[in-house]
Every structure is written in C-alpha cells, then in structure tokens.
Design an enzyme around this catalytic site. Structure first.
Site, mmCIF file in Angstrom:
data_model
loop_
_atom_site.group_PDB
_atom_site.id
_atom_site.type_symbol
_atom_site.label_atom_id
_atom_site.label_comp_id
_atom_site.label_asym_id
_atom_site.label_seq_id
_atom_site.Cartn_x
_atom_site.Cartn_y
_atom_site.Cartn_z
ATOM 1 N N HIS A 1 -11.347 -3.010 3.183
ATOM 2 C CA HIS A 1 -11.302 -2.634 4.599
ATOM 3 C C HIS A 1 -12.111 -1.367 4.897
ATOM 4 O O HIS A 1 -12.210 -0.978 6.053
ATOM 5 C CB HIS A 1 -9.845 -2.415 5.008
ATOM 6 C CG HIS A 1 -9.223 -1.282 4.268
ATOM 7 N ND1 HIS A 1 -8.979 -1.336 2.902
ATOM 8 C CD2 HIS A 1 -8.838 -0.041 4.661
ATOM 9 C CE1 HIS A 1 -8.477 -0.178 2.505
ATOM 10 N NE2 HIS A 1 -8.381 0.622 3.541
ATOM 11 N N ASP A 2 -12.638 -0.702 3.873
ATOM 12 C CA ASP A 2 -13.436 0.517 4.067
ATOM 13 C C ASP A 2 -14.928 0.277 3.852
ATOM 14 O O ASP A 2 -15.724 1.212 3.968
ATOM 15 C CB ASP A 2 -13.010 1.603 3.065
ATOM 16 C CG ASP A 2 -11.613 2.123 3.316
ATOM 17 O OD1 ASP A 2 -11.147 2.078 4.467
ATOM 18 O OD2 ASP A 2 -10.986 2.584 2.336
ATOM 19 N N GLU B 1 -6.411 3.986 -6.040
ATOM 20 C CA GLU B 1 -7.719 4.192 -5.407
ATOM 21 C C GLU B 1 -8.203 5.581 -5.778
ATOM 22 O O GLU B 1 -7.531 6.576 -5.515
ATOM 23 C CB GLU B 1 -7.598 4.067 -3.886
ATOM 24 C CG GLU B 1 -8.964 4.014 -3.231
ATOM 25 C CD GLU B 1 -8.966 4.475 -1.782
ATOM 26 O OE1 GLU B 1 -9.871 4.085 -1.046
ATOM 27 O OE2 GLU B 1 -8.069 5.253 -1.388
ATOM 28 N N ASP C 1 0.855 -1.185 0.000
ATOM 29 C CA ASP C 1 0.000 0.000 0.000
ATOM 30 C C ASP C 1 0.889 1.233 0.000
ATOM 31 O O ASP C 1 1.780 1.353 0.841
ATOM 32 C CB ASP C 1 -0.884 -0.027 1.254
ATOM 33 C CG ASP C 1 -2.271 0.518 1.004
ATOM 34 O OD1 ASP C 1 -2.365 1.617 0.423
ATOM 35 O OD2 ASP C 1 -3.253 -0.135 1.391
ATOM 36 N N ASP D 1 -3.141 4.670 -2.330
ATOM 37 C CA ASP D 1 -4.220 5.269 -1.551
ATOM 38 C C ASP D 1 -4.619 6.644 -2.109
ATOM 39 O O ASP D 1 -3.752 7.489 -2.347
ATOM 40 C CB ASP D 1 -3.724 5.427 -0.101
ATOM 41 C CG ASP D 1 -4.846 5.736 0.869
ATOM 42 O OD1 ASP D 1 -5.785 4.938 0.950
ATOM 43 O OD2 ASP D 1 -4.770 6.784 1.542
HETATM 44 O O1 TEU Z 1 -9.837 5.622 1.703
HETATM 45 C C1 TEU Z 1 -10.306 6.721 0.993
HETATM 46 C C2 TEU Z 1 -11.769 6.983 0.924
HETATM 47 O O2 TEU Z 1 -12.141 7.874 0.216
HETATM 48 C C3 TEU Z 1 -12.802 6.269 1.690
HETATM 49 O O3 TEU Z 1 -13.026 4.985 1.301
HETATM 50 C C4 TEU Z 1 -12.579 6.465 3.158
HETATM 51 O O4 TEU Z 1 -12.161 5.281 3.736
HETATM 52 C C5 TEU Z 1 -13.796 6.907 3.897
HETATM 53 O O5 TEU Z 1 -14.480 5.786 4.308
HETATM 54 C C6 TEU Z 1 -14.722 7.830 3.218
HETATM 55 O O6 TEU Z 1 -15.957 7.827 3.861
HETATM 56 C C7 TEU Z 1 -8.464 5.448 1.845
HETATM 57 C C8 TEU Z 1 -8.165 4.229 2.687
HETATM 58 O O7 TEU Z 1 -8.622 3.081 2.013
HETATM 59 C C9 TEU Z 1 -8.781 4.404 4.027
HETATM 60 O O8 TEU Z 1 -8.679 3.273 4.834
HETATM 61 C C10 TEU Z 1 -8.105 5.581 4.671
HETATM 62 O O9 TEU Z 1 -8.710 5.879 5.898
HETATM 63 C C11 TEU Z 1 -8.159 6.824 3.786
HETATM 64 O O10 TEU Z 1 -7.831 6.569 2.440
HETATM 65 C C12 TEU Z 1 -7.153 7.840 4.268
HETATM 66 O O11 TEU Z 1 -5.864 7.373 4.023
#
Ligand code: TEU
Ligand code: CA
Length: 555
Positions: A330-331, A254, A98, A199
């Site tokens: 994971h989100d 992403e 990552d 990310d």
């Molecule tokens: O996530 C970015 C993002 O835009 C979203 O999915 C975020 O997790 C959030 O839920 C919006 O509501 C990435 C990573 O995958 C996430 O785990 C991190 O917290 C975020 O970036 C910041 O680095």
C-alpha cells in the site's frame, strides 16, 4: 532448520478501505472481505494480512490508531471481526493483523492524557523534550513534512513524531508502554489471529541523546540515525519472550533501511525476535539525486541495480535468516509500471514475468490486492486527484514552500511513485463502480477497470490471475522453490534477470527478459531440462521474447 508453516505460505495483503464495500457507503469493510474469501481461496493464498482496521481518525489511513482494541465502525463491529476470522479459518486460510506501535494517533487516550501535564499516568508514554533556545530539540524532519517536533503549550514541551503530527511516537524506554503493547498483542492473539505485520518496528528504539541529523531538512530515518536503534534487540526479545513464544504465529517486521546483517540478527533461528522482515532496498533504488527531494523522482530503475539488491538479500539470508518477497504494497506504486511495462501491448506478460522472477526466490511471497490482475499505476495529472497525506504534503512543502521543484515536475514524480497508485478500489467487474460498491467509492477507481478486473481475469485462462495461481501452487509443491539456495547469473546483464536455485541435487533455472526486445541467452546445463512455467505458449529455447519469463527444472 526445522520447517515452519510460514515458510510454505504465500500472503495476500488486503487494503480494507479499498477491497470490497458491503453496505454501499463507498468504503470497503469486513463483511466485504468475507464475501471475497472464495476468490482468494481460488487464487490459493494461505494467509491474509489486513492493513489497520482499528479505531482511527484516518489521517494516515489507519496508521494512526486511537484505540487498539476497537474496530473502526465504518469497517464493521467486533462481531464482524470475529466472524471474519472464523470464516478465514473455515476457508483454510490464516490472518495477520497490522501492529502499529511505533506511534499512536494523537486522538489516543494515552496521548490525550499525556499532553495535559508532566505528572499524569501517561506523562512518559511519549517522547517529550524541553525547547532548546526556544526551538525544537533537534533538526529532525518528519516523514510527512515539516519538523518532527510539535509544541504543546499545556506542557511547555515538544513531542516527537517521525511521521505526521497526528502520529506521536511512543516512548519504548518506559516499561509501562511495553506492557501496554504486550497487552494489545495478547488481546488479538487470544482471539486466534495468526500473527502480526509490525509497522516500522525498527524505529522504536531512538538513538541516545536524539542527536541532530547530519544533513538538516532531510528525512531522518537514515541508516545509523533513527533506524535499528540501541535497544531494538532487547525490545524484540522481550516481546518474543513475553508474548510471541506463547503462540504459534508468524511475524514480519517492516524495517525501512535495515541491511541484511540486521535482518539476520532479527530473523535468525537463535535470535528469538521475528520470523522475517520487509527490507526496502529494491523499492528505494531511484531516490532523487537532490537529497532534499527524498524519494520523489521519475527515473526508471536500472535492472543491474534491482538484481543486485534482491540477490544480496537472497544470498545473505540463505540458511541464516528468512526473506520476505514483495514487489507491491500500500506504500508502493504498481510494480508492472515501475519495474517493467504497463503499455497494454505488454502489461499482462510483463506482470507475469515479474511474478515469476520474485516467486521463484527463497522467502515468503506477499501479493498486494490487484497485483494478481497485473494492475498498473493510475497516471494522475492533478494534485486534487490525490488522497494520501504523504503525496499532498510533499507537493505543498517542496513546490509551494521550499520551491525546490516546479509543479508539473512534482506531478510527474507523484504519478511515478505516489502511494495512491496502490490504493484505488479493487476492480471486481466492469459494471459501474467495478462491483466494489453501489455508491461512489471513497477514492476513484483506476480508469482501466473495464478491462482490468477480477471477473475478466477469472474468465480468461491466460490471465495474470492464473499465472499467480500456478506460482503459488509451485511453491506449495516444491521444496526446491521453498528452500533451494540462490545463485545469480550474469549480474551485469542489463536486460535479463536470471538465477538458479539448487536443492538436494535438483536445479531450477529462472530467466526473465525485462525488455520489449527479443534476446538470446544460453545458460548451458549438462542435464535435460523440463519447462515448468512460462508466460508464452511455445518454448523457443535460448530465445527470449519481449518480457518472456521461463522456469526450467533439471533433475
Ligand atoms: O511505512 C513506513 C515507511 O517508511 C514508508 O514506506 C512510508 O510509507 C513512506 O512512504 C516513506 O516515504 C509504514 C506504513 O506502511 C505506512 O503506510 C505508514 O504511513 C507509515 O508506516 C507510518 O505508520
Ligand atoms: Ca462499507
């Protein structure tokens, strides 16, 4: 298009904190991953993607990096990392790391120096602005609550953080920042890793002048404001030229809020930027009608909308770019709860149905740990059960401070959509702590672990695990699955998701019943069909039983 290795690949995402503990401190670690490589090999995946394992205060579970070249000690040492990489390769798999470079942790040495004064070596590594009439430089709201600006008295200035205050955004306009990032990338690539998941990489180029958001108080990453900024292509091309083009690796960016046109631009053959992106359309289908509540809602997704989102990407990128395919990460909450049905009566079939629907599309599929077991949401009912800063901050801001929603309603929203649904430790067996650890895990297990666990799945030939194994095998064996074009059937059908794939005269028909009802659908084909895959034992032709999903081949 010449075929690349990652077009044949299925990726498995590991959330290291919750995968396997090896030293019984209750936290997953790198030697734990080594222990489970035979399991992943049996599933048949080609590539492992690890969420961040670097030095970090873990305010956002590793998406706040304090040292990009050090392993966080709870996960192991650099020697443990080197061994993990070696073992992954020895098991015939590859490794994606990552890369989190939109922001660092506020504990990173660059930021610690940057905040001291306006004239140190790192003074321009972050986005600093003077106060405007004694206030924040603009009205942007941070993703994890509050203003996107925090004041630092030593500099008499604010710094920008699109996420938490502990995640200051890097200033990509500064060539020294870019060189530092290229240096970090080379460090890992020279160790022999096989690529990066990047990310929020479409947020690195900020709009000129940092203009106010049209609707104050709302999440700022809306299309056209912060995402896909003016210099993003330049930065990605420079990254490709200076770093990526010198290695045979894969990249996935992403990109919250990117549109297919953007993705074609980033992933097109001649763009020399990235290989694929994570688009967000299908996981952002049920925002709250009250925009101030953002993603917090408990409404089910409507199937025609889900079909529209996925089909749009399938059609737009065909022959022009390359898709990633995912239901979970994971989100995101667990897909079987979100898009299908996690009632024990249907869960296994519904999870297989979702797997089939996605894996038979064009693109590179990603499987998130536990998805291959058909894991469901945790269904928490109290705020103190949550760990994730996004969920906890949102509750305090929306319920306590702004009083936009009442507590019980917000808890329903969290249960439906919180990131913590994905982050419970991996259930390996039905013993105490589920074989994850001998100690109490850092985060509670999903209470279903005695039924839903890897050992039980591997022992049951009808499990979701073996269905995913078949899906992965089908992709490996079939150019039609990998490269066929996509043709949606009955977009308005609110009960069935059906499509065809065509490649060199062969056709694949995929039909999935997204309801608990028995339906009839007749998609007439001129030629005789061969049933390739199903989640029921005996085929009943035009009849689709609850959550039934079938794949036919016509050749
Ligand atoms: O996530 C970015 C993002 O835009 C979203 O999915 C975020 O997790 C959030 O839920 C919006 O509501 C990435 C990573 O995958 C996430 O785990 C991190 O917290 C975020 O970036 C910041 O680095
Ligand atoms: Ca451990």
């Amino acid at each position: 298009m010449t075929h690349k290795w990652w077009q044949n690949a299925v990726i498995y995402q590991i959330y290291p904190q919750s995968f396997q503990d090896s030293n019984n401190d209750g936290i997953g670690d790198l030697p734990g991953i080594v222990k489970r490589l035979p399991y992943l090999q049996k599933l048949g995946v080609d590539v492992l993607w690890l969420n961040p394992i670097y030095q970090s205060p873990l305010k956002d579970n590793g998406y706040d990096i304090a040292d990009y070249k050090k392993i966080l000690p709870v996960y192991g040492s650099m020697a443990d990392f080197d061994n993990l990489l070696k073992q992954i390769h020895a098991h015939g798999m590859k490794l994606l790391m990552d890369l989190v470079v939109n922001h660092t942790s506020d504990q990173h040495r660059w930021f610690q120096e940057s905040k001291q004064s306006k004239d140190n070596q790192y003074a321009d590594y972050y986005i600093w602005r003077d106060p405007v009439n004694g206030h924040e430089p603009n009205n942007w709201h941070a993703a994890f609550g509050g203003s996107a600006w925090t004041f630092v008295p030593e500099r008499g200035q604010y710094y920008l953080h699109l996420f938490a205050p502990g995640q200051p955004d890097l200033n990509w306009e500064n060539p020294a920042v870019r060189e530092s990032v290229w240096n970090i990338m080379r460090f890992w690539l020279d160790k022999g890793i096989d690529g990066f998941r990047m990310d929020v990489i479409n947020l690195i180029s900020k709009p000129a002048g940092l203009p106010d958001a049209p609707e104050p108080g709302t999440y700022p990453l809306t299309e056209g404001l912060v995402a896909d900024g003016p210099k993003l292509d330049d930065y990605l091309r420079e990254m490709n030229e200076k770093v990526l083009s010198h290695y045979d690796v894969m990249t996935v960016g992403e990109m919250p809020s990117s549109k297919p046109e953007d993705a074609i631009n980033y992933t097109g053959l001649n763009s020399h930027e990235l290989n694929m992106v994570f688009q967000f359309q299908h996981v952002a289908l049920e925002p709250n009608p009250d925009k101030r509540l953002g993603k917090w809602n408990d409404q089910p997704v409507k199937l025609p909308e889900l079909k529209k989102a996925l089909s749009r990407w399938q059609k737009a990128l065909d022959g022009k770019g390359w898709n990633s395919l995912y239901w979970n990460n994971h989100d995101q909450p667990r897909a079987v709860s979100r898009f299908a049905n996690d009632d024990p009566k249907y869960r296994v079939r519904a999870a297989k149905m979702l797997g089939t629907t996605l894996h038979m599309m064009q693109g590179t599929p990603f499987v998130f740990e536990g998805e291959e077991l058909g894991m469901a949401n945790v269904h928490y009912t109290h705020l103190d059960q949550y760990e994730d800063l996004e969920s906890i901050n949102a509750y305090h801001e929306l319920v306590d401070e702004k009083k936009l929603v009442d507590g019980p309603t917000m808890l329903k929203y969290l249960a439906n959509i919180s990131r913590d649904n994905a982050r419970t430790p991996m259930p390996w067996d039905d013993s105490q702590n589920a074989g994850f650890s001998d100690a109490t895990p850092w985060f509670a297990l999903n209470p279903t672990y005695q039924q839903i666990n890897a050992k039980a799945a591997v022992a049951d030939k009808d499990s979701v695990f073996y269905h995913y194994q078949k899906l992965i095998q089908l992709r490996h064996d079939s150019d039609l699955v990998k490269f066929g074009n996509y043709d949606e059937i009955d977009p308005d059908d609110a009960e069935v998701f059906a499509y065809r794939r065509h490649y060199q005269g062969d056709t694949l028909l995929v039909m999935s019943n997204f309801t608990d009802k028995t339906l009839t659908r007749n998609y007439r084909q001129a030629r005789a069909a061969k049933l390739v895959l199903s989640n029921y034992d005996n085929d009943q032709g035009v009849t689709l039983r609850p959550y039934e999903s079938k794949v036919y081949l016509f050749n």
